[in-house]
Design a protein around this motif. Sequence first.
Motif, short mmCIF file in Angstrom:
data_model
loop_
_atom_site.label_atom_id
_atom_site.label_comp_id
_atom_site.label_asym_id
_atom_site.label_seq_id
_atom_site.Cartn_x
_atom_site.Cartn_y
_atom_site.Cartn_z
N ALA A 259 6.76 6.93 0.64
CA ALA A 259 6.56 6.03 -0.55
C ALA A 259 5.29 5.92 -0.75
CB ALA A 259 7.42 4.65 -0.25
N ALA B 109 3.19 6.45 -4.26
CA ALA B 109 2.42 5.39 -4.93
C ALA B 109 1.15 5.93 -5.52
CB ALA B 109 2.36 4.11 -4.21
N ALA C 251 0.33 -3.81 -4.62
CA ALA C 251 1.53 -3.37 -3.71
C ALA C 251 2.10 -4.48 -3.27
CB ALA C 251 1.23 -2.09 -3.20
N LEU D 162 6.49 -1.69 -3.27
CA LEU D 162 6.08 -0.70 -2.21
C LEU D 162 6.22 -0.99 -0.60
CD1 LEU D 162 4.96 2.19 -1.41
CD2 LEU D 162 2.72 1.05 -1.49
#
Length: 270
Positions: free
Chosen positions: A64, A68, A35, A57
């Motif tokens: 968020a 994920a 990420a 991200l």
Amino acid sequence: MRFENKVVFVTGAASGMGLAAAEAFAAEGAVVYGADISADRLAESFAAVPRSVPVPLDISDGAAVRAAFERVDAEQGRLDVLVNAAGVNAPNKAALDQLNEQNYEGFVAMKEGRQHRPEFLEHISDEDFDRVVRINLHGPFFTTRSAAPLMKRTGGGAIINFSSAAALMGVAMPAYYPASKAGVLGLTRETAIELAPFNIRVNALAPGAVDTPLFRQSDDEFIDFLVGLQPIRRTATPAEVAQTVLFLASDEGSYYTGQTISPSGGLVMQ
């Protein structure tokens, strides 16, 4: 391979120590979700990483982050390792430039035998303090909160949080950085106690001078001065630090939890 059939989630994975950790886990057979807030840089960096999944991200966004990890659950049904490597030492380029300027002025003053009085505190805005804390401290909290249920269901796991040597010693710099990184150590210790009954280990790294793009934004002469403060007078490579991450995540590190290890060339000794 130590991490074959394991699933790993790494933040700050587009460069530096996060990328090195992702590459090291992939080389050991893991499926790696990487990420980073920079989608383009992440895609470029991960193009050569086998069994990797880039995840654009912003870790300061709790919703968020939750989404994920729901994706990881849907695609893999498990999570074995979380590495919280994402972090910033300044909220924006202007603040970073000011920090580098103050550092260099202090370095020159010391060489010339003059006293230097850095002034950071009264110039920090609410927004700048909040931004750094949200990335450096809220981010690891958000990811740990989302990772824990997956790891419990898997039967255990390992979490490695990146703090900093600046959290362990007095450093003249804007307070948001050492404060946020010291908070990571508190988060590490609490979650280590809470998650130990579920076979989830939580440890922290507090690196010193590591040769990353972020570190290289400082003046070369100032970097040489910082390295000169260490008994081991060189920077570490991100790959060296990644080997410590692998150890803490592996069976070899199974008796470590709630610990802070400082790969700092002896700058920090405990």
